[in-house]
Every structure is written in C-alpha cells, then in structure tokens.
Design a protein around this motif. Structure first.
Motif, PDB file in Angstrom:
ATOM      1  N   ASP A 197     -14.941   3.763   0.283  1.00  0.00           N
ATOM      2  CA  ASP A 197     -13.655   2.892   0.497  1.00  0.00           C
ATOM      3  C   ASP A 197     -12.855   3.606   1.406  1.00  0.00           C
ATOM      4  O   ASP A 197     -12.203   4.523   1.479  1.00  0.00           O
ATOM      5  N   LEU A 198     -13.388   3.103   2.803  1.00  0.00           N
ATOM      6  CA  LEU A 198     -12.629   3.968   4.060  1.00  0.00           C
ATOM      7  C   LEU A 198     -11.120   3.921   3.795  1.00  0.00           C
ATOM      8  O   LEU A 198     -10.362   4.844   4.272  1.00  0.00           O
ATOM      9  N   ALA A 199     -10.369   2.822   3.796  1.00  0.00           N
ATOM     10  CA  ALA A 199      -8.874   2.712   3.842  1.00  0.00           C
ATOM     11  C   ALA A 199      -8.563   3.696   2.867  1.00  0.00           C
ATOM     12  O   ALA A 199      -7.562   4.210   2.783  1.00  0.00           O
ATOM     13  N   ALA A 200      -8.951   3.669   1.593  1.00  0.00           N
ATOM     14  CA  ALA A 200      -8.563   4.510   0.497  1.00  0.00           C
ATOM     15  C   ALA A 200      -8.829   6.019   0.796  1.00  0.00           C
ATOM     16  O   ALA A 200      -7.808   6.762   0.690  1.00  0.00           O
ATOM     17  N   ALA A 201      -9.848   6.443   1.558  1.00  0.00           N
ATOM     18  CA  ALA A 201     -10.190   7.629   1.711  1.00  0.00           C
ATOM     19  C   ALA A 201      -9.102   8.268   2.824  1.00  0.00           C
ATOM     20  O   ALA A 201      -8.570   9.139   3.042  1.00  0.00           O
ATOM     21  N   GLN A 202      -8.781   7.346   4.010  1.00  0.00           N
ATOM     22  CA  GLN A 202      -8.086   7.510   4.900  1.00  0.00           C
ATOM     23  C   GLN A 202      -6.559   7.756   4.451  1.00  0.00           C
ATOM     24  O   GLN A 202      -5.848   8.483   4.876  1.00  0.00           O
ATOM     25  N   LYS A 203      -5.943   6.815   3.615  1.00  0.00           N
ATOM     26  CA  LYS A 203      -4.810   6.798   3.088  1.00  0.00           C
ATOM     27  C   LYS A 203      -4.355   8.188   2.173  1.00  0.00           C
ATOM     28  O   LYS A 203      -3.659   8.979   2.464  1.00  0.00           O
ATOM     29  N   ALA A 204      -5.836   8.628   1.339  1.00  0.00           N
ATOM     30  CA  ALA A 204      -5.577   9.807   0.655  1.00  0.00           C
ATOM     31  C   ALA A 204      -5.814  10.901   1.722  1.00  0.00           C
ATOM     32  O   ALA A 204      -4.987  12.028   1.521  1.00  0.00           O
ATOM     33  N   SER A 205      -6.104  10.790   2.863  1.00  0.00           N
ATOM     34  CA  SER A 205      -6.463  12.132   3.781  1.00  0.00           C
ATOM     35  C   SER A 205      -4.914  12.269   4.449  1.00  0.00           C
ATOM     36  O   SER A 205      -4.394  13.282   4.594  1.00  0.00           O
ATOM     37  N   HIS A 206      -4.290  10.955   4.666  1.00  0.00           N
ATOM     38  CA  HIS A 206      -2.935  11.232   5.231  1.00  0.00           C
ATOM     39  C   HIS A 206      -1.783  11.808   4.259  1.00  0.00           C
ATOM     40  O   HIS A 206      -0.857  12.480   4.314  1.00  0.00           O
ATOM     41  N   ARG A 207      -1.989  11.366   2.988  1.00  0.00           N
ATOM     42  CA  ARG A 207      -1.178  11.831   1.911  1.00  0.00           C
ATOM     43  C   ARG A 207      -1.388  13.473   1.883  1.00  0.00           C
ATOM     44  O   ARG A 207      -0.371  14.215   1.773  1.00  0.00           O
TER      45      ARG A 207
END
Ligand SMILES: N[C@@H](CCC(=O)N[C@@H](CS)C(=O)NCC(=O)O)C(=O)O
Length: 204
Positions: A122-132
């Motif tokens: 889930d790219l969007a979830a992984a990107q969101k977790a990365s920014h967090r």
C-alpha cells in the motif's frame, strides 16, 4: 574471513556493508540471487530459517538480522563508541535499532519496494508512514548531529540506508533539512560506502 550473504539493492544488507567498511574489516560478499528466490530455498533456510538476508558468518558464528549483526560487529571489532555499554547510552542506541526494524521497515522500505521493484504494498500508507517518521527524525536532529550520542553509533548505521534512498519511494526529502544533513554526514565518515541508488523505474 567474515562472509556476508548479500544482495546489492538491499538496505538491510547495506547496513552491514557500511559498518564492515567503517571498521576496516576484510570480508567476502556472497551474492544471493534474491529475484530467483535463493533465500527461500531449503539450503538457504539452513542458515536463516526466516529466509531473509543479510546473514553474517564469522568463523563458527552465523547471525541473521541486520540489527543483531551490527551489535555483534560493534562489540566484537569496534571500540566502545559504536555501541556504548553504559545503560542509558546503550538504551538510546537500542531505541533507534528498533526504529530501523519497525518504523523504517514499515514506511520507507515498502514505499521504495512498491515504486522501484513493483511490489504489491500500500504505497500511500507507506508514504504517509515515511513522512510521519521523517517529521519525528527531523525534529530529533534539529539540535544534535547524531541519533543516539554526540558521535556516530550503530543507531545511525541502522537507520541510514533506507532513509538515504527514501526519494526512490516518491517521498520528498526537501522538507527535512536535518535528515538530509545527517545523511551527508554519514556518507562523509572515513571509509563510508554510500547506499547504492537505483535508477528511476521506466514508465510502461
Ligand atoms: N529483520 C531483518 C529483515 C531483513 C529483510 O527484510 N531482508 C529482506 C531483503 S532486504 C528479505 O530477505 N526479504 C525476504 C523476502 O522478501 O522474501 C533484518 O533487519 O535483517
């Protein structure tokens, strides 16, 4: 001779390559055919039942898991600075080894694997977790140069590879100047080897 079962694009393997190089340790890289699934074969599972790389073999000692390998190399071959023994100092390093094994493995790593290697995450979830994660790390590095001490430790080594290539997962590093400075600083250490960057995927 130390042997490292390895594949070039792996950030987990790169943590180990980086520390071996910083410590000036002779070693042999044993390439594993990752795309061909060699790490899942019964032969490979004899050295790591989890079917994962890296694996380090040093004489009679075989170790899996990049964090545990960093601990071993630091204690066996490094001076105390890489993994201090004083309780609080050691715990501060371990906090970041956990981040390397959890937040980084569940954010920057899957984002990159989805974009560069076309894996189903889930790219969007992984990107969101990365920014967090990057938000927390950038604040943490605002008034310090290194993650866990006033000098580099294996905390920095463990967290570095997947953050150095976080833009490969289409995660913009521009808003995180302290993280970018920290990456440059690690790459400037004597004998450091940078995490290999992957070419941008070609559109279909
Ligand atoms: N906790 C392990 C994780 C290592 C890991 O995830 N390795 C990947 C390569 S980067 C792997 O072997 N994955 C097995 C697979 O995808 O089948 C470590 O830190 O070494």
């Amino acid at each position: 001779m130390i042997r490292l079962y390895d594949t070039e694009p792996s950030g987990s393997c790169h943590k180990v390559r980086l520390l071996l190089s910083l410590l000036g340790l002779d070693h042999e890289l044993v390439p594993v055919d990752f795309h061909g699934g060699e790490h899942r074969t019964p032969a490979f599972r004899k050295i790591n039942p989890f079917g994962e790389i890296p694996v380090l073999v040093d004489g009679a000692i075989t170790l899996r898991d990049s964090q545990s390998i960093l601990v071993y190399l630091a204690r066996r071959y490094g001076d105390e600075s890489w993994l201090p023994l004083q309780p609080e100092a050691m715990a501060r390093v371990m906090q970041w080894l956990s981040v390397a094994g959890n937040e980084i493995q569940n954010g920057p790593n899957p984002a990159r694997r989805a974009v560069v290697f076309g894996r189903k995450f889930d790219l969007a979830a992984a990107q969101k977790a990365s920014h967090r994660l990057l938000t927390v790390m950038d604040a943490h590095l605002r008034d310090r140069d290194w993650l866990a001490a006033d000098h580099p430790t294996i905390a920095d080594i463990a967290c570095y590879p997947y953050l150095a290539v976080v833009p490969e997962g289409s995660v913009d590093l521009t808003p995180y100047p302290n993280v970018r400075a920290w990456i440059d600083q690690i790459e400037s250490l004597p004998n450091a080897v940078p995490m290999p960057r992957q070419p941008a995927p070609t559109p279909d």
